[in-house]
Design a protein around this motif. Structure first.
Motif, PDB file in Angstrom:
ATOM      1  N   GLN A 186       0.859  -1.143  -0.130  1.00 13.45           N
ATOM      2  CA  GLN A 186       0.192   0.093   0.163  1.00 13.45           C
ATOM      3  C   GLN A 186       0.860   1.410   0.143  1.00 13.45           C
ATOM      4  O   GLN A 186       2.151   1.096   0.137  1.00 13.45           O
ATOM      5  CB  GLN A 186      -0.983   0.165   1.364  1.00 13.45           C
ATOM      6  N   PRO A 187       0.427   2.495  -0.169  1.00 16.11           N
ATOM      7  CA  PRO A 187       1.213   3.502  -0.203  1.00 16.11           C
ATOM      8  C   PRO A 187       1.731   3.839   1.183  1.00 16.11           C
ATOM      9  O   PRO A 187       0.805   3.694   2.178  1.00 16.11           O
ATOM     10  CB  PRO A 187       0.255   4.649  -0.658  1.00 16.11           C
ATOM     11  N   VAL A 188       2.874   4.523   1.643  1.00 15.60           N
ATOM     12  CA  VAL A 188       3.561   4.223   2.666  1.00 15.60           C
ATOM     13  C   VAL A 188       4.489   5.320   2.667  1.00 15.60           C
ATOM     14  O   VAL A 188       5.233   5.449   1.779  1.00 15.60           O
ATOM     15  CB  VAL A 188       4.107   2.973   3.162  1.00 15.60           C
ATOM     16  N   ARG A 189       4.646   6.058   3.849  1.00 10.61           N
ATOM     17  CA  ARG A 189       5.740   7.009   4.134  1.00 10.61           C
ATOM     18  C   ARG A 189       7.080   6.261   4.717  1.00 10.61           C
ATOM     19  O   ARG A 189       6.665   5.454   5.714  1.00 10.61           O
ATOM     20  CB  ARG A 189       5.480   8.116   4.523  1.00 10.61           C
ATOM     21  N   LEU A 190       8.257   6.319   4.081  1.00 12.57           N
ATOM     22  CA  LEU A 190       9.399   5.665   4.767  1.00 12.57           C
ATOM     23  C   LEU A 190      10.414   6.364   4.893  1.00 12.57           C
ATOM     24  O   LEU A 190      10.884   6.890   3.491  1.00 12.57           O
ATOM     25  CB  LEU A 190       9.639   4.234   4.146  1.00 12.57           C
ATOM     26  N   GLY A 191      11.102   6.828   5.763  1.00 10.67           N
ATOM     27  CA  GLY A 191      12.505   7.485   5.724  1.00 10.67           C
ATOM     28  C   GLY A 191      12.282   8.999   5.076  1.00 10.67           C
ATOM     29  O   GLY A 191      13.240   9.372   4.457  1.00 10.67           O
ATOM     30  N   GLY A 192      11.248   9.367   5.377  1.00  9.94           N
ATOM     31  CA  GLY A 192      10.893  10.851   4.532  1.00  9.94           C
ATOM     32  C   GLY A 192      10.371  10.767   3.286  1.00  9.94           C
ATOM     33  O   GLY A 192      10.153  11.753   2.555  1.00  9.94           O
ATOM     34  N   ALA A 193      10.436   9.540   2.438  1.00 11.07           N
ATOM     35  CA  ALA A 193       9.967   9.364   1.110  1.00 11.07           C
ATOM     36  C   ALA A 193       8.609   9.070   1.223  1.00 11.07           C
ATOM     37  O   ALA A 193       8.197   8.125   1.889  1.00 11.07           O
ATOM     38  CB  ALA A 193      10.926   8.433   0.452  1.00 11.07           C
ATOM     39  N   GLU A 194       7.598   9.336   0.214  1.00  9.36           N
ATOM     40  CA  GLU A 194       6.418   8.718  -0.012  1.00  9.36           C
ATOM     41  C   GLU A 194       6.456   7.691  -1.245  1.00  9.36           C
ATOM     42  O   GLU A 194       7.034   7.888  -2.207  1.00  9.36           O
ATOM     43  CB  GLU A 194       5.468  10.004  -0.449  1.00  9.36           C
ATOM     44  N   LEU A 195       5.966   6.578  -0.905  1.00 10.57           N
ATOM     45  CA  LEU A 195       6.168   5.300  -1.623  1.00 10.57           C
ATOM     46  C   LEU A 195       4.847   4.947  -2.201  1.00 10.57           C
ATOM     47  O   LEU A 195       3.989   4.491  -1.230  1.00 10.57           O
ATOM     48  CB  LEU A 195       6.941   4.299  -0.975  1.00 10.57           C
ATOM     49  N   PRO A 196       4.707   4.562  -3.400  1.00 12.27           N
ATOM     50  CA  PRO A 196       3.256   4.155  -3.741  1.00 12.27           C
ATOM     51  C   PRO A 196       3.241   2.568  -3.577  1.00 12.27           C
ATOM     52  O   PRO A 196       4.155   1.872  -3.156  1.00 12.27           O
ATOM     53  CB  PRO A 196       3.659   4.438  -5.357  1.00 12.27           C
ATOM     54  N   ALA A 197       1.894   2.198  -3.670  1.00 17.02           N
ATOM     55  CA  ALA A 197       1.819   0.692  -3.523  1.00 17.02           C
ATOM     56  C   ALA A 197       2.551   0.036  -4.686  1.00 17.02           C
ATOM     57  O   ALA A 197       2.454   0.498  -5.807  1.00 17.02           O
ATOM     58  CB  ALA A 197       0.415   0.369  -3.717  1.00 17.02           C
ATOM     59  N   GLY A 198       3.244  -1.064  -4.536  1.00 19.49           N
ATOM     60  CA  GLY A 198       3.862  -1.761  -5.453  1.00 19.49           C
ATOM     61  C   GLY A 198       5.246  -1.389  -5.745  1.00 19.49           C
ATOM     62  O   GLY A 198       6.078  -1.708  -6.698  1.00 19.49           O
ATOM     63  N   ALA A 199       5.891  -0.424  -4.925  1.00 20.37           N
ATOM     64  CA  ALA A 199       7.184  -0.071  -5.058  1.00 20.37           C
ATOM     65  C   ALA A 199       8.128  -1.151  -4.632  1.00 20.37           C
ATOM     66  O   ALA A 199       7.861  -1.890  -3.293  1.00 20.37           O
ATOM     67  CB  ALA A 199       7.507   1.338  -3.947  1.00 20.37           C
ATOM     68  N   ARG A 200       9.444  -1.429  -5.263  1.00 17.63           N
ATOM     69  CA  ARG A 200      10.173  -2.305  -4.878  1.00 17.63           C
ATOM     70  C   ARG A 200      11.131  -1.732  -4.323  1.00 17.63           C
ATOM     71  O   ARG A 200      12.258  -0.815  -4.825  1.00 17.63           O
ATOM     72  CB  ARG A 200      10.486  -3.145  -6.311  1.00 17.63           C
ATOM     73  N   LEU A 201      11.483  -2.563  -3.195  1.00 14.66           N
ATOM     74  CA  LEU A 201      12.642  -1.924  -2.158  1.00 14.66           C
ATOM     75  C   LEU A 201      13.915  -2.881  -2.156  1.00 14.66           C
ATOM     76  O   LEU A 201      13.613  -3.988  -2.211  1.00 14.66           O
ATOM     77  CB  LEU A 201      11.952  -1.691  -0.677  1.00 14.66           C
ATOM     78  N   LEU A 202      14.895  -2.375  -1.905  1.00 17.54           N
ATOM     79  CA  LEU A 202      16.296  -3.200  -1.874  1.00 17.54           C
ATOM     80  C   LEU A 202      16.833  -2.614  -0.566  1.00 17.54           C
ATOM     81  O   LEU A 202      17.247  -1.381  -0.361  1.00 17.54           O
ATOM     82  CB  LEU A 202      17.215  -2.889  -2.955  1.00 17.54           C
ATOM     83  N   LEU A 203      16.700  -3.462   0.526  1.00 16.23           N
ATOM     84  CA  LEU A 203      17.071  -3.126   1.711  1.00 16.23           C
ATOM     85  C   LEU A 203      18.596  -3.303   1.961  1.00 16.23           C
ATOM     86  O   LEU A 203      19.172  -4.324   1.804  1.00 16.23           O
ATOM     87  CB  LEU A 203      16.342  -4.194   2.998  1.00 16.23           C
ATOM     88  N   MET A 204      19.510  -2.451   2.290  1.00 12.72           N
ATOM     89  CA  MET A 204      20.925  -2.491   2.302  1.00 12.72           C
ATOM     90  C   MET A 204      21.356  -2.924   3.627  1.00 12.72           C
ATOM     91  O   MET A 204      21.748  -2.204   4.370  1.00 12.72           O
ATOM     92  CB  MET A 204      21.460  -1.049   1.729  1.00 12.72           C
TER      93      MET A 204
END
Length: 445
Positions: A339-357
């Motif tokens: 779902q849309p979510v705010r993370l680390g000051g960024a607004e991410l849409p649903a379906g955003a693909r994350l790479l956790l460093m």
């Protein structure tokens, strides 16, 4: 669980690694590389990043802790607190894409996999369904701290056997690649005995596993993808036949999966059982081999460590933990937003693909003092996220830690005078999206 060290409490600072000796205590893990360029120039598969990731990871944390990488289309999440937030909330940050191919597969590779009937339905790392908890429980039982501790004599037996062969090669040839002859083989053979895997040579299982990592987490050419897909197809065909044969011992992993019931009472589908085994056999030996190689190379580089690590209580455990913090073999992992979510000051849409460093989080100065220094007695070393956290934390964490400690102690004991063949030259590195380690470890002595 780390093998109990015993003895007196360890110092809680970087000091004390080599006692009263004048060796470099709490040394920097790598020489300071040149500063990175702009984040637009970041290439996750490029030599600059693979060989010297730390300046890039620091730039990400400070300049753009949640950064959209145009090259891969992934959102790079680099701060410890943000990565931890993601891992602890699998309902919002789903693991569904964890095992997707990073580089799109060409038709030739897809056809090769299709001929093998290849499919990886949700099982462990990529499973957000209600079947995950039960499957994870099955696997975790095989890697519980108690079972791993009881298996230490087997690890030590195999380690000594392999190191005697290394010693013989050193006496004959003067040099030996400890990566291929020890670090890779030890976890593969241990895993096969622990899980009751038969009917395949360790070298074959290693080749299949390495091909799987490169195919799904690498950036190979189309021609190379076709070659890798053929090997992965062989792996999957053998694994499917082994699971479907119904001849596995009841107390083996495959035998236990055959009896497993899903939440609705149905038996586990064969393809899901194969998917579980596929993940376990890769994670349980390839990534542990990468960890052992990194641990050994670092220990041979650190002044004064090799001569003491076999006998000093807690030193091997501390070195392994610091290696996991600073140079984990699994450097990143993926998630996708539900779902849309705010993370680390960024607004991410649903379906955003994350790479956790994951690798970068171990060097986050908000969590670790002087993160660039290797401090085997660091009091909060285990706050790293090398094994993840939460519902999808690596079930083999205890096994990996213990094998690395056994490997380090055994190598330092059997090969007390060994040295890197060329300490001035950096070895070739495995540079996949989520995996990083030296590919060779040539020694003399």
């Amino acid at each position: 669980m780390i093998i109990p060290a015993g003895g007196s409490p360890l110092p809680d600072t970087c000091a004390g690694l080599v006692g009263s000796h004048d060796s470099a205590v709490g040394s920097t893990a790598h020489p300071a590389p040149r500063p990175p360029g702009h984040l637009d120039h970041l290439d996750l598969f490029g030599d600059d990043f693979v060989r010297a990731p730390y300046p890039w990871l620091e730039l990400l944390r400070t300049a753009a802790p949640v950064h959209h990488d145009s090259g891969t289309g992934l959102w790079l999440v680099s701060r410890h607190r943000d990565v931890r937030q993601v891992l602890l909330d699998p309902a919002v940050f789903r693991p569904d894409n964890a095992q997707d191919a990073v580089t799109p597969l060409p038709v030739a590779a897809l056809r090769s996999l299709a001929r093998a009937g290849f499919a990886l339905p949700p099982a462990l790392a990529n499973n957000s369904t209600d079947s995950h908890a039960g499957l994870r429980q099955v696997v975790t039982r095989f890697f519980s701290p108690r079972r791993v501790a009881a298996f230490v004599p087997v690890m030590e037996r195999i380690a000594d056997e392999l190191l005697l062969s290394v010693r013989g090669r050193l006496d004959t040839d003067g040099t030996c690649d400890v990566f291929a002859s020890f670090a890779q083989l030890l976890p593969c053979r241990v895993l096969m005995e622990l899980l009751g895997i038969e009917g395949v040579a360790p070298a074959t299982l290693i080749r299949w596993s390495d091909a799987s990592l490169e195919l799904f987490w690498g950036n190979p050419s189309s021609r190379r993808q076709a070659e890798l897909a053929a090997l992965v197809g062989e792996f999957y065909t053998w694994l499917s036949a082994t699971v479907e044969a119904g001849t596995a011992a009841p107390d083996s992993l495959i035998g236990t999966l055959a009896r497993h019931r899903l939440p609705d009472g149905e038996r586990l589908d064969t393809k899901v059982a194969v998917s579980v085994c596929f993940f376990v056999l890769i994670a349980g030996q390839s990534t542990t081999g990468q960890l052992i190689t990194t641990v050994l190379r670092g220990a041979l580089t650190e002044p004064g460590l090799w001569q003491r690590v076999a006998h000093e209580a807690g030193l091997a455990e501390g070195w392994v933990e610091e290696t996991l913090r600073r140079e984990p073999p699994v450097t990143t992992w993926r998630r996708v937003t539900a779902q849309p979510v705010r993370l680390g000051g960024a607004e991410l849409p649903a379906g955003a693909r994350l790479l956790l460093m994951l690798m970068g989080t171990g060097s986050d100065p908000e969590v670790f003092d002087e993160p660039e220094k290797m401090c085997p007695h660091r009091p909060n070393a285990r706050r790293h996220l090398a094994f993840g956290v939460g519902d999808h934390r690596c079930p083999g964490a205890s096994l990996a830690r213990t094998e690395a400690v056994v490997a380090l102690r055994a190598a330092a004991r059997v090969l007390p005078h060994v040295q890197l063949a060329d300490s001035s030259t950096e070895p070739p590195m495995l540079g996949l999206l989520s995996f990083r380690a030296p590919l060779h470890l040539a020694v003399t002595g």
